[in-house]
Design a protein around this motif. Structure first.
Motif, short mmCIF file in Angstrom:
data_model
loop_
_atom_site.label_atom_id
_atom_site.label_comp_id
_atom_site.label_asym_id
_atom_site.label_seq_id
_atom_site.Cartn_x
_atom_site.Cartn_y
_atom_site.Cartn_z
N UNK A 83 0.82 -1.21 0.00
CA UNK A 83 0.00 0.00 0.00
C UNK A 83 0.85 1.26 0.00
N UNK A 84 0.23 2.36 -0.33
CA UNK A 84 0.92 3.64 -0.29
C UNK A 84 1.13 4.09 1.15
N UNK A 85 2.24 4.77 1.38
CA UNK A 85 2.51 5.33 2.70
C UNK A 85 1.37 6.24 3.14
N UNK A 86 0.85 7.04 2.20
CA UNK A 86 -0.23 7.97 2.55
C UNK A 86 -1.47 7.23 3.05
N UNK A 87 -1.72 6.02 2.55
CA UNK A 87 -2.88 5.26 3.01
C UNK A 87 -2.74 4.91 4.49
N UNK A 207 5.20 13.57 2.00
CA UNK A 207 3.86 13.35 2.52
C UNK A 207 3.49 14.45 3.51
N UNK A 208 4.41 14.76 4.42
CA UNK A 208 4.12 15.79 5.42
C UNK A 208 3.87 17.14 4.75
N UNK A 209 4.65 17.47 3.73
CA UNK A 209 4.48 18.73 3.04
C UNK A 209 3.12 18.81 2.35
N UNK A 210 2.72 17.71 1.72
CA UNK A 210 1.42 17.67 1.04
C UNK A 210 0.28 17.83 2.04
N UNK A 211 0.41 17.18 3.19
CA UNK A 211 -0.62 17.28 4.23
C UNK A 211 -0.71 18.70 4.76
N UNK A 212 0.45 19.33 4.95
CA UNK A 212 0.48 20.70 5.47
C UNK A 212 -0.24 21.65 4.52
#
Length: 221
Positions: A83-87, A207-212
Motif C-alpha cells: 500500500x501507499x505510505x499515505x494510506x 507526505x508531510x508537506x502535502x498534508x500541510x
C-alpha cells in the motif's frame, strides 16, 4: 533516556505548562510519520516509491513501535500489493498521537490531567512532568539547524518530518521561520544515512508537506 521520534514530535507539540496540543492536525500526521520512520530505521519496514512493505515482524523491544508494527503487518497482509505510505498515515494519524502520549505518560515525561470545559465537556491535557528529554531534544535540533552540526540519521529524519509538517515554530520558537525552514531543508537532504533510509525520509517529508498544504487550504477555504 532514548525516546522514539513520535514521542519527540509529541513533546514539541505539547505546551509544557497547559499540556494542550498545539498545531494538532499537522502534528498528528508528523507523529504517525515518526513511528513509521523509526520502524524503517529499525529495519522492520521499508518505504520505496511511496509504498510501504513490512520486512521483519520481530519485536523491536519498544512497546509503541511494536504495537504499530503489529497493526501495519496485519493491515498490509490483507492487501494484494504494497500500500501507499499515505494510506497508512491517513489511517493512523488520528490514533498514533493517543498511543504516543500514553507512552510519554508511562515514562513519566508528561502527566495526564482530566477536566471539564464549562463543567460539561471532558478534555485531557498533558503538562510536562520531566523536561529532561525535551531539553536534550531541543539542544540536538539547535546544534544541527542553527549551529551547523552534522546530524545522525534519526535527527535528520526528525528534522525532515518537522520541516515537512510545517512545525518550525514549535521546534524553534522566536527564530525567523524562513531562515529556519531553509536550514532544516538542507539538513534533511544531507547524506547522513543509507540510501534506503534517505528514500524513506524523502518520501515521508513529501507526505508531510502535502498534508500541510492541504491543512492550510482547508483552514482558509
Amino acid at each position: 533516556m532514548t525516546i522514539t521520534l513520535a514521542e519527540e514530535l509529541a513533546l514539541l507539540s505539547l505546551d509544557d505548562g497547559s499540556g494542550e496540543a498545539r498545531e494538532r492536525r499537522s502534528a498528528s500526521w508528523a507523529v504517525a510519520g515518526g513511528i513509521l520512520l523509526d520502524l524503517v530505521l529499525a529495519g522492520r519496514v521499508s518505504v520505496s516509491g511511496g509504498r510501504l512493505t513490512v520486512t521483519d515482524e520481530s519485536p523491536t523491544g519498544e512497546p509503541l513501535l511494536d504495537g504499530r508494527l503489529a497493526l501495519i503487518a496485519a493491515w498490509t497482509g490483507r492487501r494484494g500489493r504494497a500500500p501507499k505510505v499515505t494510506e497508512w498515515l491517513t489511517k493512523d494519524q488520528a490514533e498514533a498521537p493517543t498511543a504516543t502520549v500514553a507512552r510519554l505518560c508511562e515514562r513519566g515525561l508528561v502527566v495526564e490531567e482530566r477536566r471539564r470545559v464549562l463543567g460539561v465537556f471532558p478534555v485531557r491535557r498533558y503538562p510536562e512532568a520531566d523536561g529532561s528529554a525535551e531539553r536534550e531534544l531541543r539542544e540536538r535540533l539547535r546544534a544541527v539547524v542553527l549551529d551547523g552540526a552534522d546530524p545522525d540519521e534519526r535527527t535528520a529524519g526528525l528534522i525532515a518530518l518537522v520541516h515537512g509538517a510545517g512545525l518550525h515554530r514549535l521546534a524553534f520558537p522566536g527564530e525567523p521561520r524562513k531562515e529556519v525552514a531553509a536550514r532544516m531543508e538542507k539538513a534533511a537532504e544531507g547524506q547522513w544515512a543509507g540510501e534506503g533510509v534517505r528514500e524513506a525520509i524523502r518520501d515521508m517529508g513529501a507526505v508531510m508537506a502535502a498534508v500541510t498544504v492541504a491543512t492550510i487550504v482547508a483552514a482558509t477555504g
